[in-house]
Design a protein around this motif. Structure first.
Motif, mmCIF file in Angstrom:
data_model
loop_
_atom_site.group_PDB
_atom_site.id
_atom_site.type_symbol
_atom_site.label_atom_id
_atom_site.label_comp_id
_atom_site.label_asym_id
_atom_site.label_seq_id
_atom_site.Cartn_x
_atom_site.Cartn_y
_atom_site.Cartn_z
ATOM 1 N N GLU A 21 35.658 66.968 32.589
ATOM 2 C CA GLU A 21 35.161 67.704 33.757
ATOM 3 C C GLU A 21 35.425 66.909 35.036
ATOM 4 O O GLU A 21 35.860 67.475 36.041
ATOM 5 C CB GLU A 21 33.670 67.986 33.613
ATOM 6 C CG GLU A 21 33.333 68.936 32.490
ATOM 7 C CD GLU A 21 31.855 69.020 32.174
ATOM 8 O OE1 GLU A 21 31.433 70.096 31.711
ATOM 9 O OE2 GLU A 21 31.124 68.025 32.381
ATOM 10 N N VAL A 22 35.166 65.609 34.974
ATOM 11 C CA VAL A 22 35.423 64.758 36.137
ATOM 12 C C VAL A 22 36.911 64.764 36.451
ATOM 13 O O VAL A 22 37.319 64.883 37.612
ATOM 14 C CB VAL A 22 34.918 63.315 35.893
ATOM 15 C CG1 VAL A 22 35.294 62.412 37.041
ATOM 16 C CG2 VAL A 22 33.415 63.318 35.674
ATOM 17 N N ALA A 23 37.742 64.662 35.426
ATOM 18 C CA ALA A 23 39.191 64.680 35.622
ATOM 19 C C ALA A 23 39.634 65.968 36.298
ATOM 20 O O ALA A 23 40.443 65.941 37.232
ATOM 21 C CB ALA A 23 39.904 64.502 34.282
ATOM 22 N N ARG A 24 39.099 67.081 35.860
ATOM 23 C CA ARG A 24 39.460 68.373 36.469
ATOM 24 C C ARG A 24 39.064 68.425 37.938
ATOM 25 O O ARG A 24 39.832 68.891 38.781
ATOM 26 C CB ARG A 24 38.803 69.524 35.721
ATOM 27 C CG ARG A 24 39.446 69.843 34.416
ATOM 28 C CD ARG A 24 38.828 71.086 33.804
ATOM 29 N NE ARG A 24 39.185 71.178 32.409
ATOM 30 C CZ ARG A 24 38.391 71.651 31.464
ATOM 31 N NH1 ARG A 24 37.184 72.090 31.765
ATOM 32 N NH2 ARG A 24 38.790 71.711 30.210
ATOM 33 N N ILE A 25 37.864 67.962 38.249
ATOM 34 C CA ILE A 25 37.412 67.971 39.642
ATOM 35 C C ILE A 25 38.326 67.114 40.506
ATOM 36 O O ILE A 25 38.650 67.473 41.636
ATOM 37 C CB ILE A 25 35.947 67.484 39.738
ATOM 38 C CG1 ILE A 25 35.005 68.493 39.089
ATOM 39 C CG2 ILE A 25 35.547 67.238 41.193
ATOM 40 C CD1 ILE A 25 33.589 67.978 38.878
ATOM 41 N N LEU A 26 38.766 65.969 39.949
ATOM 42 C CA LEU A 26 39.649 65.064 40.694
ATOM 43 C C LEU A 26 41.102 65.546 40.723
ATOM 44 O O LEU A 26 41.919 65.002 41.446
ATOM 45 C CB LEU A 26 39.607 63.661 40.076
ATOM 46 C CG LEU A 26 38.285 62.905 40.211
ATOM 47 C CD1 LEU A 26 38.349 61.607 39.432
ATOM 48 C CD2 LEU A 26 37.971 62.637 41.673
ATOM 49 N N GLY A 27 41.417 66.558 39.908
ATOM 50 C CA GLY A 27 42.790 67.047 39.839
ATOM 51 C C GLY A 27 43.681 66.172 38.974
ATOM 52 O O GLY A 27 44.893 66.145 39.145
ATOM 53 N N SER A 30 44.563 64.489 32.670
ATOM 54 C CA SER A 30 44.004 63.991 31.423
ATOM 55 C C SER A 30 42.747 63.158 31.666
ATOM 56 O O SER A 30 42.670 62.408 32.642
ATOM 57 C CB SER A 30 45.053 63.128 30.706
ATOM 58 O OG SER A 30 44.487 62.475 29.609
ATOM 59 N N ALA A 31 41.805 63.278 30.756
ATOM 60 C CA ALA A 31 40.576 62.491 30.844
ATOM 61 C C ALA A 31 40.815 61.040 30.467
ATOM 62 O O ALA A 31 39.938 60.200 30.647
ATOM 63 C CB ALA A 31 39.504 63.095 29.947
ATOM 64 N N SER A 32 41.989 60.714 29.955
ATOM 65 C CA SER A 32 42.263 59.338 29.546
ATOM 66 C C SER A 32 42.205 58.375 30.728
ATOM 67 O O SER A 32 41.825 57.207 30.565
ATOM 68 C CB SER A 32 43.608 59.232 28.829
ATOM 69 O OG SER A 32 44.664 59.548 29.707
ATOM 70 N N MET A 33 42.542 58.839 31.913
ATOM 71 C CA MET A 33 42.455 57.980 33.096
ATOM 72 C C MET A 33 40.990 57.659 33.407
ATOM 73 O O MET A 33 40.650 56.519 33.725
ATOM 74 C CB MET A 33 43.117 58.644 34.302
ATOM 75 C CG MET A 33 43.130 57.772 35.543
ATOM 76 S SD MET A 33 44.022 56.209 35.338
ATOM 77 C CE MET A 33 45.691 56.796 35.200
ATOM 78 N N ASN A 48 40.228 57.767 44.989
ATOM 79 C CA ASN A 48 39.517 58.265 43.810
ATOM 80 C C ASN A 48 38.162 57.586 43.635
ATOM 81 O O ASN A 48 37.215 58.213 43.154
ATOM 82 C CB ASN A 48 40.366 58.114 42.552
ATOM 83 C CG ASN A 48 41.398 59.213 42.441
ATOM 84 O OD1 ASN A 48 41.180 60.329 42.903
ATOM 85 N ND2 ASN A 48 42.528 58.909 41.845
ATOM 86 N N ALA A 49 38.039 56.331 44.028
ATOM 87 C CA ALA A 49 36.739 55.655 43.960
ATOM 88 C C ALA A 49 35.743 56.358 44.877
ATOM 89 O O ALA A 49 34.586 56.590 44.496
ATOM 90 C CB ALA A 49 36.888 54.187 44.336
ATOM 91 N N PHE A 50 36.185 56.717 46.080
ATOM 92 C CA PHE A 50 35.300 57.444 47.001
ATOM 93 C C PHE A 50 34.975 58.827 46.457
ATOM 94 O O PHE A 50 33.833 59.297 46.576
ATOM 95 C CB PHE A 50 35.920 57.532 48.395
ATOM 96 C CG PHE A 50 35.728 56.289 49.206
ATOM 97 C CD1 PHE A 50 34.507 56.025 49.828
ATOM 98 C CD2 PHE A 50 36.750 55.370 49.359
ATOM 99 C CE1 PHE A 50 34.315 54.876 50.575
ATOM 100 C CE2 PHE A 50 36.565 54.214 50.100
ATOM 101 C CZ PHE A 50 35.349 53.959 50.714
ATOM 102 N N LYS A 51 35.952 59.480 45.859
ATOM 103 C CA LYS A 51 35.697 60.800 45.273
ATOM 104 C C LYS A 51 34.689 60.709 44.138
ATOM 105 O O LYS A 51 33.803 61.568 44.011
ATOM 106 C CB LYS A 51 37.005 61.424 44.770
ATOM 107 C CG LYS A 51 37.920 61.886 45.880
ATOM 108 C CD LYS A 51 39.208 62.447 45.305
ATOM 109 C CE LYS A 51 40.148 62.949 46.369
ATOM 110 N NZ LYS A 51 41.396 63.498 45.785
ATOM 111 N N LEU A 52 34.811 59.671 43.300
ATOM 112 C CA LEU A 52 33.849 59.480 42.216
ATOM 113 C C LEU A 52 32.447 59.283 42.768
ATOM 114 O O LEU A 52 31.470 59.827 42.240
ATOM 115 C CB LEU A 52 34.241 58.282 41.348
ATOM 116 C CG LEU A 52 35.452 58.484 40.441
ATOM 117 C CD1 LEU A 52 35.902 57.149 39.864
ATOM 118 C CD2 LEU A 52 35.151 59.478 39.328
#
Length: 85
Positions: A21-27, A30-33, A48-52
């Motif tokens: 779900e987090v991966a999808r929101i970030l675009g 894969s969730a592996s990242m 991405n750190a700020f987005k998280l």
């Protein structure tokens, strides 16, 4: 290479989210990242750190507080050594 301590997994779980779900929101495809970031094998980009932080409703430094503490200790030791010279 040492793993980078972080609280990413804890913050994600508090939000009740899955890695995918987090991966999808970030675009991210894969969730592996997300898994690699949580394990501390890699760091997310600054963006991405700020987005998280936004997704997890916290500040970036809260995600990496243990790492920040380690860096502070290391840099203060180096500073003390240099100041003694």
């Amino acid at each position: 290479m040492r793993n980078i301590p972080n609280s990413l997994r804890r913050f994600r779980r508090v939000r009740g989210m899955k890695q995918r779900e987090v991966a999808r929101i970030l675009g991210i495809k894969s969730a592996s990242m997300i898994s690699r970031w949580e394990k501390g094998t890699t760091l997310p980009s600054t963006e991405n750190a700020f987005k998280l932080a936004v997704i997890y409703r916290t500040m970036v430094d809260a995600l990496y507080m243990d790492y920040l503490t380690r860096l502070k200790d290391e840099l203060r030791r180096r500073e003390e050594v240099l100041m003694l010279k």
